[in-house]
Design an enzyme around this catalytic site. Sequence first.
Site, PDB file in Angstrom:
ATOM      1  N   ARG A   1       0.611  14.937  13.131  1.00  0.00           N
ATOM      2  CA  ARG A   1       1.035  14.744  11.742  1.00  0.00           C
ATOM      3  C   ARG A   1       1.084  16.030  10.917  1.00  0.00           C
ATOM      4  NH1 ARG A   1      -1.296   9.242   9.342  1.00  0.00           N
ATOM      5  NH2 ARG A   1       0.633   9.365   8.174  1.00  0.00           N
ATOM      6  N   PRO A   2       2.000  16.933  11.247  1.00  0.00           N
ATOM      7  CA  PRO A   2       2.134  18.162  10.461  1.00  0.00           C
ATOM      8  C   PRO A   2       2.732  17.888   9.075  1.00  0.00           C
ATOM      9  CG  PRO A   2       3.903  18.003  12.073  1.00  0.00           C
ATOM     10  CD  PRO A   2       2.999  16.835  12.328  1.00  0.00           C
TER      11      PRO A   2
ATOM     12  N   CYS B   1      -4.911  13.474  13.091  1.00  0.00           N
ATOM     13  CA  CYS B   1      -5.496  12.163  12.833  1.00  0.00           C
ATOM     14  C   CYS B   1      -5.361  11.300  14.070  1.00  0.00           C
ATOM     15  CB  CYS B   1      -4.900  11.533  11.582  1.00  0.00           C
ATOM     16  SG  CYS B   1      -3.579  10.404  11.830  1.00  0.00           S
TER      17      CYS B   1
ATOM     18  N   LYS C   1       0.839  -1.214   0.000  1.00  0.00           N
ATOM     19  CA  LYS C   1       0.000   0.000   0.000  1.00  0.00           C
ATOM     20  C   LYS C   1       0.869   1.257   0.000  1.00  0.00           C
ATOM     21  CE  LYS C   1      -1.794   1.619   4.059  1.00  0.00           C
ATOM     22  NZ  LYS C   1      -1.521   3.037   4.380  1.00  0.00           N
ATOM     23  N   ASN C   2       1.809   1.329   0.951  1.00  0.00           N
ATOM     24  CA  ASN C   2       2.543   2.581   1.112  1.00  0.00           C
ATOM     25  C   ASN C   2       3.569   2.821   0.003  1.00  0.00           C
ATOM     26  OD1 ASN C   2       1.015   3.162   3.297  1.00  0.00           O
ATOM     27  ND2 ASN C   2       2.586   2.707   4.837  1.00  0.00           N
TER      28      ASN C   2
ATOM     29  N   ASP D   1       4.566   1.090  12.205  1.00  0.00           N
ATOM     30  CA  ASP D   1       3.386   0.417  11.668  1.00  0.00           C
ATOM     31  C   ASP D   1       3.256  -1.040  12.138  1.00  0.00           C
ATOM     32  OD1 ASP D   1       2.721   2.745  10.372  1.00  0.00           O
ATOM     33  OD2 ASP D   1       3.486   2.127   8.417  1.00  0.00           O
TER      34      ASP D   1
ATOM     35  N   ARG E   1      -8.677  -0.374   4.772  1.00  0.00           N
ATOM     36  CA  ARG E   1      -7.818   0.633   4.145  1.00  0.00           C
ATOM     37  C   ARG E   1      -6.470   0.041   3.779  1.00  0.00           C
ATOM     38  NH1 ARG E   1      -6.326   4.726   8.006  1.00  0.00           N
ATOM     39  NH2 ARG E   1      -4.806   4.971   6.365  1.00  0.00           N
TER      40      ARG E   1
HETATM   41  N1  EPU Z   1       6.537  14.983  10.457  1.00  0.00           N
HETATM   42  C1  EPU Z   1       6.770  16.293  10.737  1.00  0.00           C
HETATM   43  N2  EPU Z   1       6.618  17.197   9.717  1.00  0.00           N
HETATM   44  C2  EPU Z   1       6.260  16.840   8.446  1.00  0.00           C
HETATM   45  C3  EPU Z   1       6.046  15.472   8.174  1.00  0.00           C
HETATM   46  C4  EPU Z   1       6.195  14.548   9.205  1.00  0.00           C
HETATM   47  O1  EPU Z   1       7.096  16.662  11.852  1.00  0.00           O
HETATM   48  O2  EPU Z   1       6.155  17.704   7.572  1.00  0.00           O
HETATM   49  C5  EPU Z   1       6.672  13.983  11.520  1.00  0.00           C
HETATM   50  C6  EPU Z   1       5.412  13.145  11.742  1.00  0.00           C
HETATM   51  O3  EPU Z   1       4.483  13.797  12.586  1.00  0.00           O
HETATM   52  C7  EPU Z   1       6.006  11.886  12.347  1.00  0.00           C
HETATM   53  C8  EPU Z   1       7.334  11.727  11.612  1.00  0.00           C
HETATM   54  O4  EPU Z   1       7.640  13.031  11.128  1.00  0.00           O
HETATM   55  O5  EPU Z   1       6.258  12.086  13.719  1.00  0.00           O
HETATM   56  C9  EPU Z   1       7.319  10.755  10.446  1.00  0.00           C
HETATM   57  O6  EPU Z   1       6.206  11.032   9.595  1.00  0.00           O
HETATM   58  P1  EPU Z   1       6.247  10.746   8.036  1.00  0.00           P
HETATM   59  O7  EPU Z   1       6.068  12.031   7.298  1.00  0.00           O
HETATM   60  O8  EPU Z   1       7.447   9.923   7.695  1.00  0.00           O
HETATM   61  O9  EPU Z   1       4.924   9.899   7.825  1.00  0.00           O
HETATM   62  P2  EPU Z   1       4.115   9.813   6.474  1.00  0.00           P
HETATM   63  O10 EPU Z   1       5.054   9.892   5.345  1.00  0.00           O
HETATM   64  O11 EPU Z   1       2.973  10.764   6.516  1.00  0.00           O
HETATM   65  C10 EPU Z   1       4.255   7.225   6.156  1.00  0.00           C
HETATM   66  C11 EPU Z   1       3.280   6.080   6.098  1.00  0.00           C
HETATM   67  C12 EPU Z   1       2.750   5.799   7.494  1.00  0.00           C
HETATM   68  C13 EPU Z   1       3.930   5.477   8.410  1.00  0.00           C
HETATM   69  C14 EPU Z   1       4.934   6.644   8.401  1.00  0.00           C
HETATM   70  C15 EPU Z   1       6.166   6.378   9.225  1.00  0.00           C
HETATM   71  C16 EPU Z   1       2.308   6.222   3.893  1.00  0.00           C
HETATM   72  C17 EPU Z   1       1.108   6.468   3.067  1.00  0.00           C
HETATM   73  N3  EPU Z   1       2.180   6.403   5.207  1.00  0.00           N
HETATM   74  O12 EPU Z   1       3.496   8.348   6.595  1.00  0.00           O
HETATM   75  O13 EPU Z   1       1.925   4.649   7.383  1.00  0.00           O
HETATM   76  O14 EPU Z   1       3.481   5.251   9.716  1.00  0.00           O
HETATM   77  O15 EPU Z   1       5.333   6.916   7.031  1.00  0.00           O
HETATM   78  O16 EPU Z   1       6.822   5.253   8.762  1.00  0.00           O
HETATM   79  O17 EPU Z   1       3.341   5.844   3.375  1.00  0.00           O
HETATM   80  C18 EPU Z   1       0.119   3.229   7.884  1.00  0.00           C
HETATM   81  O18 EPU Z   1       0.350   2.616   6.841  1.00  0.00           O
HETATM   82  O19 EPU Z   1      -0.680   2.797   8.758  1.00  0.00           O
HETATM   83  C19 EPU Z   1       0.787   4.510   8.124  1.00  0.00           C
HETATM   84  C20 EPU Z   1       0.346   5.398   9.017  1.00  0.00           C
END
Ligand code: EPU
Length: 435
Positions: A122-123, A117, A22-23, A318, A410
């Site tokens: 999640r900023p 969320c 998925k991711n 995850d 999902r």
């Molecule tokens: N963060 C910030 N600022 C940003 C973006 C992220 O502070 O602009 C923080 C987040 O709040 C978090 C950390 O950085 O504490 C990591 O977040 P990241 O941006 O890496 O998460 P993401 O890319 O939004 C993906 C996966 C998530 C998975 C995370 C961490 C997808 C679609 N989602 O999210 O998957 O938990 O990486 O590995 O790829 C899931 O599949 O259930 C899921 C939540």
Amino acid sequence: MDSFVIEGQTALCGEIVISGSKNASLPLMAAALLTNEEVILEDIPDLRDIRNMAGLLRELGCEVDVDGSGVMRLRVVDEGDSHARYEIVRTMRASICVLGPLLAKRGIAKVSMPGGCAIGERPVDLHLRGMEALGGEIDLEAGDITARCGGLCGKTIFLGGPFGSTVLGTANVMCAGVLADGFTVIESAACEPEIVELANLLNLMGGCVRGAGTPRVVIEGVKELHGARYRVMPDRIEAGTYAIAAAITRSDLTLRNCPVDCLLSLEDRLRAAGVGMVCHGDEPGMRSRATVEVCGSVVDVIRPIQVTTQPYPGYPTDLQAQLMAMLCFADGISVVTEKIYPERFLHVAELSRMGAHLYRQGPTVVVEGGRRLVGAPVMASDLRASAGLVLAGLAASGTTTVNRVYHLDRGYEKMEEKLNAVGAKICRVDEGDSG
Ligand code: EPU
């Protein structure tokens, strides 16, 4: 809304084939916005998030067709609408990954600002920092992020934040940098395998991305990209979930199409707990789609362990809830620390309802193992927390009803069918019928 009614304590035995990731799929689909030629993706899983992303891409002028065997064809036919609306973004935060492709290709992207969320704040500040560094002008209007540019320019960008790098932020900057003028260097890039997948696709489309999978990604911009065909990697989190299912039920399961090299941190923690994983066909090159046996039946006692979630290649957030469920059955006290989403503990109260003894202090949960878990009605508004509850239900005595499996749909393709095929007793019912 559907629920799972799970009869616990049935032994599992047999083979589970792991679906496409998925991711990995979501950013690959968004990358199709970078070209007007056809992008073909194989092994796309049939999931709610994937259907949502397909719906979003259609609104953005991309034709999306999927056949019954997971082959998805995407082709942009109309670049007129570049607005990812709130109605879609609020159902799926990963919608943010159209930001980079739209800005780079069309010079404008409007993406509704994702709200908080269930798993935390999640900023998206790092995504925006990346777009701005490449020359995007960002405005926040009526809850929408609007990014505009008259051409992007490569730059060196630091993408580290308080919780490490950002996976989808790295994906956005890669997609923007691939069409920018000159070199883009991402320092503190996310190293997740899903980022390597995106780099592979971008390179097949004519891009020039090097270093993906390391903290330094270097992108040489090109004028345009063309179509490509790519097979998505198997889902490491789905594979990890079923590996833990074998451990928690003390069963032997064989996982086919398993990306075992992406699961070394899980293998390490399972071994520490006394659960072995054997990889067949261990040659390099085969380990990305390996056959792996998880040997739970020979485990006398699950040993207590410590685990801390970290960015890849550390233990994945995850798979935190699923491992915590298993540690409820360990012989002693385990410690689980969440370093990516310190609030991602929706499963704690629900596991406690089943009789688990869990003590949370900030980002750490102490798990007092050795308790009998007894089935109960439970619910969690997070995909992985719900997966943890399903695993707990498989090992608990009596009947567990996991409500709102909407969340599981999902991210897990045919979860109850796959588990029932190896001996589980899970019945999907309409919530109204489940009591
Ligand atoms: N963060 C910030 N600022 C940003 C973006 C992220 O502070 O602009 C923080 C987040 O709040 C978090 C950390 O950085 O504490 C990591 O977040 P990241 O941006 O890496 O998460 P993401 O890319 O939004 C993906 C996966 C998530 C998975 C995370 C961490 C997808 C679609 N989602 O999210 O998957 O938990 O990486 O590995 O790829 C899931 O599949 O259930 C899921 C939540």
